[in-house]
Design a protein around this motif. Structure first.
Motif, PDB file in Angstrom:
ATOM      1  N   ASP A 294       0.813  -1.222   0.000  1.00  0.00           N
ATOM      2  CA  ASP A 294       0.000   0.000   0.000  1.00  0.00           C
ATOM      3  C   ASP A 294       0.848   1.275   0.000  1.00  0.00           C
ATOM      4  O   ASP A 294       0.295   2.378   0.014  1.00  0.00           O
ATOM      5  N   ARG A 295       2.158   1.143  -0.012  1.00  0.00           N
ATOM      6  CA  ARG A 295       3.027   2.321   0.009  1.00  0.00           C
ATOM      7  C   ARG A 295       3.300   2.828  -1.408  1.00  0.00           C
ATOM      8  O   ARG A 295       3.164   2.090  -2.383  1.00  0.00           O
ATOM      9  N   LYS A 296       3.707   4.087  -1.490  1.00  0.00           N
ATOM     10  CA  LYS A 296       4.125   4.681  -2.760  1.00  0.00           C
ATOM     11  C   LYS A 296       5.651   4.538  -2.891  1.00  0.00           C
ATOM     12  O   LYS A 296       6.360   4.449  -1.869  1.00  0.00           O
ATOM     13  N   PRO A 297       6.184   4.542  -4.111  1.00  0.00           N
ATOM     14  CA  PRO A 297       7.633   4.393  -4.304  1.00  0.00           C
ATOM     15  C   PRO A 297       8.473   5.399  -3.522  1.00  0.00           C
ATOM     16  O   PRO A 297       9.571   5.070  -3.066  1.00  0.00           O
ATOM     17  N   GLY A 298       7.959   6.639  -3.357  1.00  0.00           N
ATOM     18  CA  GLY A 298       8.713   7.651  -2.618  1.00  0.00           C
ATOM     19  C   GLY A 298       8.920   7.321  -1.160  1.00  0.00           C
ATOM     20  O   GLY A 298       9.760   7.937  -0.492  1.00  0.00           O
ATOM     21  N   GLN A 299       8.166   6.347  -0.642  1.00  0.00           N
ATOM     22  CA  GLN A 299       8.292   5.941   0.764  1.00  0.00           C
ATOM     23  C   GLN A 299       9.212   4.738   0.939  1.00  0.00           C
ATOM     24  O   GLN A 299       9.333   4.222   2.046  1.00  0.00           O
ATOM     25  N   LEU A 300       9.857   4.305  -0.141  1.00  0.00           N
ATOM     26  CA  LEU A 300      10.676   3.089  -0.105  1.00  0.00           C
ATOM     27  C   LEU A 300      12.164   3.405  -0.199  1.00  0.00           C
ATOM     28  O   LEU A 300      12.558   4.426  -0.762  1.00  0.00           O
ATOM     29  N   SER A 301      12.973   2.492   0.325  1.00  0.00           N
ATOM     30  CA  SER A 301      14.424   2.587   0.156  1.00  0.00           C
ATOM     31  C   SER A 301      14.800   2.109  -1.237  1.00  0.00           C
ATOM     32  O   SER A 301      13.970   1.530  -1.969  1.00  0.00           O
ATOM     33  N   GLY A 302      16.062   2.324  -1.618  1.00  0.00           N
ATOM     34  CA  GLY A 302      16.528   1.886  -2.936  1.00  0.00           C
ATOM     35  C   GLY A 302      16.372   0.389  -3.131  1.00  0.00           C
ATOM     36  O   GLY A 302      15.936  -0.071  -4.190  1.00  0.00           O
ATOM     37  N   GLY A 303      16.705  -0.382  -2.108  1.00  0.00           N
ATOM     38  CA  GLY A 303      16.584  -1.833  -2.214  1.00  0.00           C
ATOM     39  C   GLY A 303      15.147  -2.285  -2.347  1.00  0.00           C
ATOM     40  O   GLY A 303      14.835  -3.223  -3.101  1.00  0.00           O
ATOM     41  N   GLN A 304      14.240  -1.616  -1.620  1.00  0.00           N
ATOM     42  CA  GLN A 304      12.818  -1.956  -1.722  1.00  0.00           C
ATOM     43  C   GLN A 304      12.272  -1.625  -3.102  1.00  0.00           C
ATOM     44  O   GLN A 304      11.506  -2.397  -3.683  1.00  0.00           O
ATOM     45  N   ARG A 305      12.679  -0.483  -3.660  1.00  0.00           N
ATOM     46  CA  ARG A 305      12.237  -0.127  -5.010  1.00  0.00           C
ATOM     47  C   ARG A 305      12.716  -1.145  -6.037  1.00  0.00           C
ATOM     48  O   ARG A 305      11.984  -1.486  -6.969  1.00  0.00           O
ATOM     49  N   GLN A 306      13.948  -1.622  -5.843  1.00  0.00           N
ATOM     50  CA  GLN A 306      14.468  -2.610  -6.774  1.00  0.00           C
ATOM     51  C   GLN A 306      13.678  -3.906  -6.687  1.00  0.00           C
ATOM     52  O   GLN A 306      13.405  -4.559  -7.705  1.00  0.00           O
ATOM     53  N   ARG A 307      13.250  -4.275  -5.496  1.00  0.00           N
ATOM     54  CA  ARG A 307      12.418  -5.474  -5.333  1.00  0.00           C
ATOM     55  C   ARG A 307      11.068  -5.303  -6.028  1.00  0.00           C
ATOM     56  O   ARG A 307      10.531  -6.239  -6.622  1.00  0.00           O
ATOM     57  N   VAL A 308      10.511  -4.100  -5.935  1.00  0.00           N
ATOM     58  CA  VAL A 308       9.231  -3.835  -6.603  1.00  0.00           C
ATOM     59  C   VAL A 308       9.403  -3.945  -8.120  1.00  0.00           C
ATOM     60  O   VAL A 308       8.570  -4.539  -8.810  1.00  0.00           O
TER      61      VAL A 308
END
Length: 370
Positions: free
Chosen positions: A128-142
């Motif tokens: 339920d989070r937006k990309p701006g709320q994620l770390s670099g590693g989390q964005r890469q997982r998405v």
């Protein structure tokens, strides 16, 4: 014929040819890494597989179907970009399922696929989070989740870890390796990092100046590099390559090596065909870890040669000690045990595993085949 076949493919921009007659066949379930310095053509080749770049000549086929001129959306491939390319106004869940929605997949199937992939990548608590709320590693997982959810024929990764810090790169490398082992997917992965190439791949294509210099398993690339470029590009520290000369003694070829004092020492070379090079110059290639102290030498090696030389610099590195010396007028590095006693300025008796030595023709810089 493999799952992905690249046959005699070239790419030109005007009169400038940037990819030259590339031939690679990738079997189902393989992890092929395209590695090389910036500007070598690896990302261009990946874009041609994806359909983002046109082919000047040759053919690319997936599952026996020619892809020349086929739109990217019709190729059943999934691509993970260096920049993640996530939609900032969408949640993680929406980013993951957006492609499925565009292809008309029913909502229940989209949600099932999203939940399966999110659990696999351990991002199910971030949906339920937006990309701006994620770390670099989390964005890469998405970004990886968005590719995995589609179940494509081929996954394409374009330097996906280059924006991450060093520790996170190592962690994500492990995650990608686990995913490949568990899913058995076919992956083509671009990187300039030779450590990534060695650790992730089942096969590596080393590229330079638009040419595939060598295609092989990590062990083949590391142990038997096809030329000086591959030898010095793959490996950290790089392979020591320095001038030498073949001398036949007692019927066997030896490499004549000069140390700090300019005096020649002979190292027995277990490659009989080099006797034909008697008196001729070669380039001798020796990996740093094959130069060590006598106690640390490989007990399974058949040809350990003694080399007496002056120690220039010592660099303790925790698990190893790196020693720099002069061989053939060039700096050479030995990788030794952490607890070995070596001091800068002293003369030391090194042990060299000549089973691992490689000879190159100094004119062509190609490996002299056994």
């Amino acid at each position: 014929m493999g799952l992905l076949d690249i046959s005699n493919v070239t790419k030109s921009y005007g009169a400038v040819e940037v990819l030259h007659s590339v031939d690679i066949s990738v079997d189902e379930g393989e992890f092929l890494v395209l590695v090389g310095p910036s500007g070598c053509g690896k990302s261009t080749l990946l874009s041609m597989i994806a359909g983002l770049e046109g082919i000047t000549s040759g053919e690319i086929s997936i599952k026996g179907r020619t892809m020349n001129g086929v739109h990217p959306s019709k190729r059943n491939i999934a691509m993970v970009f260096q920049s993640y390319a996530l939609y900032p106004n969408m949640t993680v869940g929406q980013n993951i399922t957006f492609g499925l929605e565009m292809h008309g997949t029913p909502k229940p199937e989209r949600e099932d696929a999203m939940n399966r992939v999110a659990e696999m990548l351990q991002i199910d608590n971030l949906l339920d989070r937006k990309p701006g709320q994620l770390s670099g590693g989390q964005r890469q997982r998405v970004a990886m989740g968005r590719a995995l959810v589609r179940d494509p024929d081929v996954f394409l990764f374009d330097e996906p870890l280059s924006n991450l810090d060093a520790k996170l790169r190592v962690d994500m490398r492990t995650e990608i390796k686990k995913l490949h082992q568990s899913l058995g997917t076919t992956i083509v992965y671009v990187t300039h990092d030779q450590i990534e190439a060695m650790t992730l791949s089942t096969r590596i294509a080393v590229m330079n100046k638009g040419y595939v210099q060598q295609l092989g398993t990590p062990k083949e690339i590391y142990d038997t590099p096809s030329n000086v470029f591959v030898a010095t590009f793959m490996g950290s520290p790089a392979m020591n390559v320095f001038p030498s000369r073949i001398v036949v003694k007692d019927g066997a070829p030896h490499a004549a090596v000069t140390g700090h004092d300019g005096v020649e020492q002979l190292l027995r070379f277990p490659q009989p065909n080099l006797a034909a090079w008697d008196g001729r110059e070669i380039l001798l290639g020796i990996r740093p870890e094959t130069i060590t102290d006598p106690e640390g030498a490989d007990r399974n090696a058949d040809h350990i040669a003694s080399l007496r030389n002056h120690i220039g610099v010592t660099e303790p590195a925790g698990s190893d000690t790196f020693v720099t010396m002069t061989l053939g007028g060039r700096d050479a590095i030995a990788r030794m045990r952490a607890d070995v006693t070596v001091r800068a300025g002293e003369v030391f008796d090194f042990a060299v595993n000549m089973d691992k030595a490689v000879a190159f023709d100094p004119k062509t810089e190609e490996r002299i085949q056994p």
